[in-house]
Design a protein around this motif. Structure first.
Motif, PDB file in Angstrom:
ATOM      1  N   ALA A 110       6.251   2.651   0.444  1.00 30.13           N
ATOM      2  CA  ALA A 110       6.965   1.367   0.341  1.00 30.13           C
ATOM      3  C   ALA A 110       8.189   1.556  -0.546  1.00 30.13           C
ATOM      4  CB  ALA A 110       6.038   0.306  -0.251  1.00 30.13           C
ATOM      5  N   LEU A 158       3.017  -6.698   2.005  1.00 31.88           N
ATOM      6  CA  LEU A 158       3.182  -5.809   3.147  1.00 31.88           C
ATOM      7  C   LEU A 158       2.628  -6.448   4.415  1.00 31.88           C
ATOM      8  CD1 LEU A 158       2.886  -2.071   3.416  1.00 31.88           C
ATOM      9  CD2 LEU A 158       1.279  -3.379   4.798  1.00 31.88           C
ATOM     10  N   VAL A 178       9.285  -0.250   6.304  1.00 29.53           N
ATOM     11  CA  VAL A 178       8.503   0.932   5.920  1.00 29.53           C
ATOM     12  C   VAL A 178       8.401   1.790   7.175  1.00 29.53           C
ATOM     13  CG1 VAL A 178       6.300   1.795   5.058  1.00 29.53           C
ATOM     14  CG2 VAL A 178       7.200  -0.391   4.229  1.00 29.53           C
TER      15      VAL A 178
END
Length: 392
Positions: free
Chosen positions: A98, A104, A194
């Motif tokens: 990350a 996330l 990501v």
């Protein structure tokens, strides 16, 4: 499965029991080898054998998938049997990290171990919205826009000598810093991206959907799986013999047969000089090409292969059966129909693929190596007296 069982029972039910033309000779042969096995109870061999020969017609043998091997003397390696694990080779793994802090969210519905990914593929996004400190992506984009405007203005002013060279360089440096920060946390209103650093397969997913992550935190691990390592954990008592190790066979928990590293292009990488910290085991590492049938991370039984011995009688592991601690194999006697005799064995070492036979067989014997279970079923259906097959 039901169809397979019905087929097996049908084959077993149609098997006939009879004495082959060389019945008396064969039973005498069995007695000779049983004495060689050294079980010691002479009274067990003083009686006459009852008919215990299993007879298949040629058609029945073909339907049952019976295959045999004529055994002979050959080379056989000394082995050390240990346990270990299959791992991804060094350099074939990379971490998915990350780049910013936040919540996330995976971009795939099902990102799990074994999922294939492309290099640069967006796997998840991290958003700092509704978190104290604000959205870092939005902040970086704002700083970039401000720094770029200041830099473009400085370009015009330096051309007219209105500002000094030092002021221009400062504006340029602030713009580059803002650009790099925005690139590191690249994304859009939905969050920073990501991405997968290499092409390969997901080995491990570390975080869960909706979990908070810090900048620099590992989200997942990707492996190329082009090469794998077999890491054997060897008890330290074998340390002095490890220099003789040249290869290995191994069997995964989900496999019925052992694999040979030699057949897979494998080679020895390293032999540990000391035991792992807090352990009494010394690591021995091999590397081999992944053919797609071996699961990284799985544990394995391992046979370390050392120097060869000549003139050793062996049979495939598939030919060996065991009942109450007694090992045996089935010998084929050819005639008008194929006759199979159960022969008790005394065995020695195994390399995972073949087993050394110390007594019970002779060079030239024709041993059943495939379809052994069918012959066993036929013997059970015919009620072969265990007492006369030495299974005490």
């Amino acid at each position: 499965m039901k169809i397979a069982r019905l087929f097996t029972l049908a084959v077993a039910a149609t098997v006939l029991f009879s004495a082959c033309g060389s019945h008396e000779h064969d039973h005498n042969h069995v007695h000779d080898h049983a004495h060689e096995a050294g079980h010691g109870n002479e009274s067990e061999h003083d009686h006459e054998h009852e008919d215990g020969i299993i007879t298949f017609s040629v058609e029945q043998a073909k339907m049952a998938g019976l295959e045999t091997e004529t055994i002979g003397l050959g080379s056989f390696a000394e082995v050390i049997r240990v346990s270990g694990q299959v791992l991804a080779a060094q350099g074939d793994e990379s971490a998915v990290v990350a780049r910013t802090s936040g919540i996330l969210t995976f971009t795939r519905d099902h990102l799990s171990e074994g999922s294939e990914v492309r290099n640069g593929e967006v796997l998840a996004k991290v958003s700092g919205r509704n978190i104290v400190g604000g959205d870092i992506v939005a902040q970086n984009n704002l700083l970039l826009a401000t720094a770029e405007a200041a830099y473009r203005r400085a370009e015009r002013l330096i051309a007219d000598s209105i500002i000094s060279q030092k002021e221009f360089e400062r504006a340029k440096m602030e713009y580059e810093s803002a650009r790099l920060a925005a690139k590191a946390g690249s994304g859009n209103d939905s969050g920073a991206e990501v991405t997968a650093p290499i092409k390969g397969f997901i080995k491990q997913v570390v975080v869960k959907q909706g979990e908070y992550v810090e900048a620099g935190q590992i989200v997942a691990t990707v492996t190329k799986s082009c090469n794998l390592q077999l890491r054997a954990e060897v008890p330290e008592k074998y340390f002095s013999t490890l220099t003789k190790v040249r290869s290995a066979n191994f069997k995964m928990g989900y496999d019925d047969e052992a694999r040979s590293l030699d057949d897979m292009g494998g080679h020895l990488v390293a032999i540990g000089k000391i035991a792992n910290e807090g352990s009494a085991y010394i690591p021995v590492t091999f590397e081999f090409a992944n053919t797609g049938s071996v699961v990284p991370g799985a544990f394995a039984d391992i046979w370390l292969i050392m120097h060869n011995r000549d003139n050793v009688l062996t049979i495939p592991v598939s030919a060996l059966s065991e009942s109450q601690g007694v090992y045996y194999a089935f010998i084929k006697h050819s005639g008008e129909d194929d006759c199979y005799e159960r022969r008790e064995l005394r065995i020695g070492a195994s390399d995972g693929r073949r087993v050394e036979v110390l007594s019970g067989l002779s060079e030239g014997d024709n041993v059943v190596v495939k379809g052994v279970s069918q012959v066993k079923m036929a013997g059970a259906a015919g009620v072969i007296p265990d007492a006369h097959n030495h299974s005490h």
